[in-house]
Design a protein around this motif. Structure first.
Motif, short mmCIF file in Angstrom:
data_model
loop_
_atom_site.label_atom_id
_atom_site.label_comp_id
_atom_site.label_asym_id
_atom_site.label_seq_id
_atom_site.Cartn_x
_atom_site.Cartn_y
_atom_site.Cartn_z
N ILE A 1 0.84 -1.19 0.00
CA ILE A 1 0.00 0.00 0.00
C ILE A 1 0.88 1.25 0.00
N ALA A 2 1.95 1.23 0.77
CA ALA A 2 2.85 2.39 0.84
C ALA A 2 3.47 2.70 -0.52
N ARG A 3 3.83 1.67 -1.27
CA ARG A 3 4.42 1.89 -2.60
C ARG A 3 3.40 2.51 -3.54
N LEU A 4 2.17 2.03 -3.48
CA LEU A 4 1.14 2.58 -4.34
C LEU A 4 0.79 4.01 -3.94
N GLU A 5 0.80 4.29 -2.64
CA GLU A 5 0.59 5.67 -2.18
C GLU A 5 1.68 6.59 -2.75
N GLN A 6 2.92 6.11 -2.77
CA GLN A 6 4.03 6.89 -3.33
C GLN A 6 3.83 7.13 -4.82
N ARG A 7 3.35 6.12 -5.52
CA ARG A 7 3.11 6.27 -6.97
C ARG A 7 1.99 7.27 -7.23
N VAL A 8 0.95 7.27 -6.38
CA VAL A 8 -0.13 8.26 -6.53
C VAL A 8 0.41 9.66 -6.31
N GLY B 1 1.48 16.03 -12.35
CA GLY B 1 0.32 16.59 -13.05
C GLY B 1 -0.38 15.60 -13.96
N ASP B 2 -0.12 14.32 -13.79
CA ASP B 2 -0.77 13.27 -14.60
C ASP B 2 -2.08 12.86 -13.94
N THR B 3 -3.14 13.61 -14.21
CA THR B 3 -4.41 13.40 -13.49
C THR B 3 -5.04 12.05 -13.82
N GLN B 4 -4.96 11.60 -15.07
CA GLN B 4 -5.56 10.31 -15.42
C GLN B 4 -4.82 9.17 -14.73
N THR C 1 -5.71 9.26 -11.03
CA THR C 1 -7.06 8.71 -10.78
C THR C 1 -7.04 7.19 -10.84
N TYR C 2 -6.40 6.65 -11.85
CA TYR C 2 -6.31 5.19 -12.00
C TYR C 2 -5.62 4.56 -10.79
N LEU C 3 -4.47 5.10 -10.43
CA LEU C 3 -3.71 4.54 -9.31
C LEU C 3 -4.46 4.73 -7.99
N ASP C 4 -5.18 5.86 -7.86
CA ASP C 4 -5.95 6.09 -6.63
C ASP C 4 -7.07 5.06 -6.48
N HIS C 5 -7.71 4.69 -7.58
CA HIS C 5 -8.74 3.64 -7.51
C HIS C 5 -8.12 2.29 -7.14
#
Length: 141
Positions: free
Chosen positions: A82-89, A96-99, A102-106
């Protein structure tokens, strides 16, 4: 060299068709005989609750749940955490890559939802292992 046309052998073709019809008739009769339910094949419906098999698989399932939870709760260097994915988000947001964000946040939302589900399964599996220990590893079921 020119090819010459040759008339197909009619008797061979007739034999092939007759053979195919005969095989089809035999297979059709065998299929009908097995479909009437008189065969000794199982119907596909379960005959028990699968307690013995579950008791046998419980240790492997427990190790798998522990391994997945360890990975999810790992630090940012752990792939799948989870921590790695939080870092990627956060990286996507700062870029500034909103798409992508959004994808990574989901994906992050889903991954976070896995933790309580797996902890609940771990508790249920503990109850199953206790039941298995008191019921001869499900042999009576």
């Amino acid at each position: 060299m020119a090819r010459t046309w040759r008339k197909p052998a009619a008797p061979r073709a007739r034999k092939a068709v007759v053979s195919l019809v005969a095989v089809g008739a035999l297979l059709g009769a065998a299929g009908a005989a097995s479909a009437d339910g008189t065969g000794k094949h199982p119907s596909g419906a379960p005959t028990g609750d699968g307690a013995k098999a579950l008791c046998k698989r419980a240790p492997k399932i427990d190790r798998r749940i522990d391994r997945i939870l360890d990975r999810l709760n790992g630090d940012a260097s752990q792939r799948g955490s989870i921590a790695r994915l939080e870092q990627r988000v956060a990286n996507a947001k700062s870029a500034g890559d909103t798409q992508i964000e959004t994808y990574l946040d989901h994906r992050l939302t889903f991954r976070r939802s896995l933790v309580p589900t797996l902890e609940s399964r771990r508790k249920d599996l503990t109850d199953v292992r206790n039941w298995c220990a008191s019921h001869d590893e499900g042999a009576g079921s």
